[in-house]
Design a protein around this motif. Structure first.
Motif, PDB file in Angstrom:
ATOM      1  N   VAL A   1       0.768  -1.097  -0.029  1.00 33.54           N
ATOM      2  CA  VAL A   1      -0.091  -0.064   0.041  1.00 33.54           C
ATOM      3  C   VAL A   1       0.892   1.414   0.057  1.00 33.54           C
ATOM      4  N   ALA A   2       1.879   1.253   0.798  1.00 28.64           N
ATOM      5  CA  ALA A   2       2.722   2.466   0.812  1.00 28.64           C
ATOM      6  C   ALA A   2       3.616   2.810  -0.328  1.00 28.64           C
ATOM      7  N   VAL A   3       3.768   1.837  -1.063  1.00 28.81           N
ATOM      8  CA  VAL A   3       4.848   1.768  -2.426  1.00 28.81           C
ATOM      9  C   VAL A   3       3.559   2.314  -3.331  1.00 28.81           C
ATOM     10  N   GLU A   4       2.390   1.480  -3.563  1.00 24.04           N
ATOM     11  CA  GLU A   4       1.603   1.938  -4.355  1.00 24.04           C
ATOM     12  C   GLU A   4       0.790   3.180  -4.445  1.00 24.04           C
ATOM     13  N   GLN A   5       0.680   3.686  -3.024  1.00 23.12           N
ATOM     14  CA  GLN A   5       0.079   4.911  -3.185  1.00 23.12           C
ATOM     15  C   GLN A   5       1.137   6.250  -3.297  1.00 23.12           C
ATOM     16  N   SER A   6       2.213   5.867  -3.201  1.00 26.58           N
ATOM     17  CA  SER A   6       3.437   6.991  -3.128  1.00 26.58           C
ATOM     18  C   SER A   6       4.008   7.097  -4.417  1.00 26.58           C
ATOM     19  N   HIS A   7       4.479   5.628  -4.848  1.00 26.82           N
ATOM     20  CA  HIS A   7       5.292   5.693  -6.235  1.00 26.82           C
ATOM     21  C   HIS A   7       4.715   4.907  -7.242  1.00 26.82           C
ATOM     22  N   GLU A   8       3.825   4.102  -6.824  1.00 31.51           N
ATOM     23  CA  GLU A   8       3.069   3.261  -8.188  1.00 31.51           C
ATOM     24  C   GLU A   8       4.159   2.666  -8.889  1.00 31.51           C
ATOM     25  N   LEU A   9       5.337   2.317  -8.131  1.00 34.37           N
ATOM     26  CA  LEU A   9       6.369   1.711  -9.073  1.00 34.37           C
ATOM     27  C   LEU A   9       7.189   1.005  -8.011  1.00 34.37           C
ATOM     28  N   PRO A  10       7.670  -0.342  -8.398  1.00 41.15           N
ATOM     29  CA  PRO A  10       8.506  -1.091  -7.573  1.00 41.15           C
ATOM     30  C   PRO A  10       9.638  -0.128  -6.996  1.00 41.15           C
ATOM     31  N   THR A  11       9.875  -0.219  -5.852  1.00 44.87           N
ATOM     32  CA  THR A  11      11.155   0.494  -5.178  1.00 44.87           C
ATOM     33  C   THR A  11      12.387   0.591  -6.036  1.00 44.87           C
TER      34      THR A  11
ATOM     35  N   ALA B   1      13.084   2.880  -8.862  1.00 46.81           N
ATOM     36  CA  ALA B   1      13.054   4.424  -8.505  1.00 46.81           C
ATOM     37  C   ALA B   1      14.464   4.644  -8.148  1.00 46.81           C
ATOM     38  N   PRO B   2      14.750   6.145  -8.656  1.00 47.06           N
ATOM     39  CA  PRO B   2      15.988   6.611  -8.440  1.00 47.06           C
ATOM     40  C   PRO B   2      16.340   6.827  -7.081  1.00 47.06           C
ATOM     41  N   ALA B   3      17.230   6.909  -6.502  1.00 47.09           N
ATOM     42  CA  ALA B   3      17.608   7.112  -5.265  1.00 47.09           C
ATOM     43  C   ALA B   3      16.943   8.216  -4.620  1.00 47.09           C
ATOM     44  N   ASN B   4      17.026   9.449  -5.084  1.00 51.56           N
ATOM     45  CA  ASN B   4      16.578  10.392  -4.765  1.00 51.56           C
ATOM     46  C   ASN B   4      14.945  10.579  -4.618  1.00 51.56           C
ATOM     47  N   ALA B   5      14.370   9.918  -5.277  1.00 47.11           N
ATOM     48  CA  ALA B   5      12.902   9.714  -5.229  1.00 47.11           C
ATOM     49  C   ALA B   5      12.599   8.751  -3.898  1.00 47.11           C
ATOM     50  N   VAL B   6      13.424   7.818  -3.720  1.00 46.20           N
ATOM     51  CA  VAL B   6      12.949   6.963  -2.547  1.00 46.20           C
ATOM     52  C   VAL B   6      13.341   7.685  -1.391  1.00 46.20           C
ATOM     53  N   ARG B   7      14.270   8.443  -1.545  1.00 49.34           N
ATOM     54  CA  ARG B   7      14.677   9.137  -0.250  1.00 49.34           C
ATOM     55  C   ARG B   7      13.738  10.286   0.188  1.00 49.34           C
ATOM     56  N   ASP B   8      13.242  10.844  -0.891  1.00 46.78           N
ATOM     57  CA  ASP B   8      12.265  12.110  -0.900  1.00 46.78           C
ATOM     58  C   ASP B   8      10.883  11.862  -0.818  1.00 46.78           C
ATOM     59  N   SER B   9      10.549  10.878  -1.465  1.00 49.74           N
ATOM     60  CA  SER B   9       8.841  10.628  -1.750  1.00 49.74           C
ATOM     61  C   SER B   9       8.320   9.498  -1.423  1.00 49.74           C
ATOM     62  N   LEU B  10       9.033   8.511  -0.914  1.00 49.77           N
ATOM     63  CA  LEU B  10       8.466   7.107  -0.710  1.00 49.77           C
ATOM     64  C   LEU B  10       7.814   7.046   0.725  1.00 49.77           C
ATOM     65  N   ALA B  11       6.492   6.359   0.591  1.00 48.35           N
ATOM     66  CA  ALA B  11       5.885   6.402   2.016  1.00 48.35           C
ATOM     67  C   ALA B  11       6.604   5.022   2.805  1.00 48.35           C
ATOM     68  N   HIS B  12       6.299   5.165   4.008  1.00 48.53           N
ATOM     69  CA  HIS B  12       6.928   4.222   4.783  1.00 48.53           C
ATOM     70  C   HIS B  12       5.738   3.750   5.692  1.00 48.53           C
ATOM     71  N   VAL B  13       5.897   2.494   5.950  1.00 44.79           N
ATOM     72  CA  VAL B  13       4.810   1.717   7.262  1.00 44.79           C
ATOM     73  C   VAL B  13       5.466   1.973   8.603  1.00 44.79           C
ATOM     74  N   ARG B  14       4.898   2.672   9.433  1.00 45.48           N
ATOM     75  CA  ARG B  14       5.377   2.730  10.836  1.00 45.48           C
ATOM     76  C   ARG B  14       5.087   1.716  11.749  1.00 45.48           C
TER      77      ARG B  14
END
Length: 242
Positions: free
Chosen positions: A23-33, A36-49
Motif C-alpha cells: 500500500v505504501a509503495v503503491e500510493q506514493s510511487h506506483e512503481l517497484p522501489t 525508482a531513483p535513489a533521490n525519489a526513494v529518499r524524498d517521496s516514498l511512503a513508509h509503514v510505521r
C-alpha cells in the motif's frame, strides 16, 4: 524531522505487514522501489510505521507519507490516501492526521454546510441531489425532467457525465434550457452542470456566462489547442469571459 501525513488503514490479508508495505509503495510511487531513483526513494516514498494485528478483526497499519506528496491540494491528498488501493479488496482507510503546514494550505470549503443550506433554503432536512439521464433524451425532455425534479423538492440538479454534444441534445441548445428550467423552482440554488470539453468552446463562453453568472467553472478542452499558440487561445478565453 520532516513533516508527514499519517494514515491508518484496516488491512485484511494473510500477511498484513507485507500488504501494508505494498500500500505504501503503491500510493506514493506506483512503481517497484528497485526501479525508482535513489533521490525519489529518499524524498517521496511512503513508509509503514506500524502494523498492529487484531484477533478476529483487520490489522491496523499506519503509513506515513511525506507531506510534499500532497502538493498542498485537496484533490491530490485524496488520491494519495486512497487512490489506486480503493480498487483493491482488503484495504480500508479509517484515520488521517495532517501536519500543520498542510492544514494551513487547506482552509476548507468557501461556503461550508451552513452556506450550502442557506443557498438551498433548507436549514434542517437532508440535502438531495440527482443527475439528469439517460443520454438520448432531447433538450426539451431533459429540461422538463430538471424542472419536475426541482419542483418535487430536490435541492441540486446536475447533468450526467455522459451528456456532451450529442445530436439528441446539442450542448448549446441543452445547457441554457436546463439552467432556466431548474433555476425557477430551485430559487437561489444554482444548477450544477459540468461543462464537458467535447461541447464547450471559447465562442460559447459569453452565452454560458450570461446563463450561469460569474460563479461558473468553464472546462474548455480541444478548442484551446486549435492552432499553434495555446497562450493566445487562453487569452481569448479570458477575454470572452470578461
Amino acid at each position: 524531522m520532516p513533516e508527514v501525513i499519517t494514515a491508518v488503514y484496516e488491512i485484511t490479508a494473510d500477511d498484513p505487514a507485507a500488504r501494508a508495505g505494498l500500500v505504501a509503495v503503491e500510493q506514493s510511487h506506483e512503481l517497484p522501489t528497485e526501479l525508482a531513483p535513489a533521490n525519489a526513494v529518499r524524498d517521496s516514498l511512503a513508509h509503514v510505521r506500524s502494523v498492529v494485528p487484531r484477533a478476529g478483526r483487520p490489522a491496523l497499519a499506519t503509513v506515513e507519507y511525506p507531506v510534499d506528496l500532497a502538493g498542498g491540494e485537496i484533490g491530490q491528498l485524496l488520491v494519495l490516501l486512497l487512490g489506486n488501493v480503493s480498487l483493491q479488496d482488503g484495504v480500508r482507510l479509517v484515520e488521517v492526521d495532517l501536519p500543520p503546514s498542510l492544514t494551513a494550505r487547506l482552509p476548507g470549503p468557501r461556503l461550508g454546510i451552513a452556506g450550502v443550506r442557506a443557498l438551498a433554503g433548507e436549514p434542517e432536512r437532508a440535502l438531495l441531489a440527482t443527475a439528469l439521464k439517460p443520454v438520448g433524451m432531447t433538450s426539451e425532455q431533459l429540461a422538463g425532467l430538471a424542472y419536475e425534479l426541482a419542483a418535487g423538492g430536490l435541492h441540486v440538479i446536475k447533468e450526467d457525465q455522459g451528456l456532451a454534444d450529442q445530436p439528441w441534445a446539442p450542448f448549446a441548445e441543452r445547457v441554457p434550457r436546463i439552467a432556466d428550467a431548474a433555476r425557477r423552482p430551485l430559487h437561489g440554488m444554482r444548477p450544477a452542470l459540468p461543462t464537458p470539453g467535447g461541447g464547450m468552446t471559447i465562442a460559447r463562453a459569453p452565452e454560458l456566462l450570461d446563463a450561469y453568472g460569474p460563479d461558473t467553472l468553464f472546462l474548455v478542452g480541444g478548442d484551446l489547442r486549435r492552432g499553434d499558440d495555446p497562450r493566445a487561445a487562453a487569452e481569448r478565453l479570458v477575454a470572452a469571459t470578461r
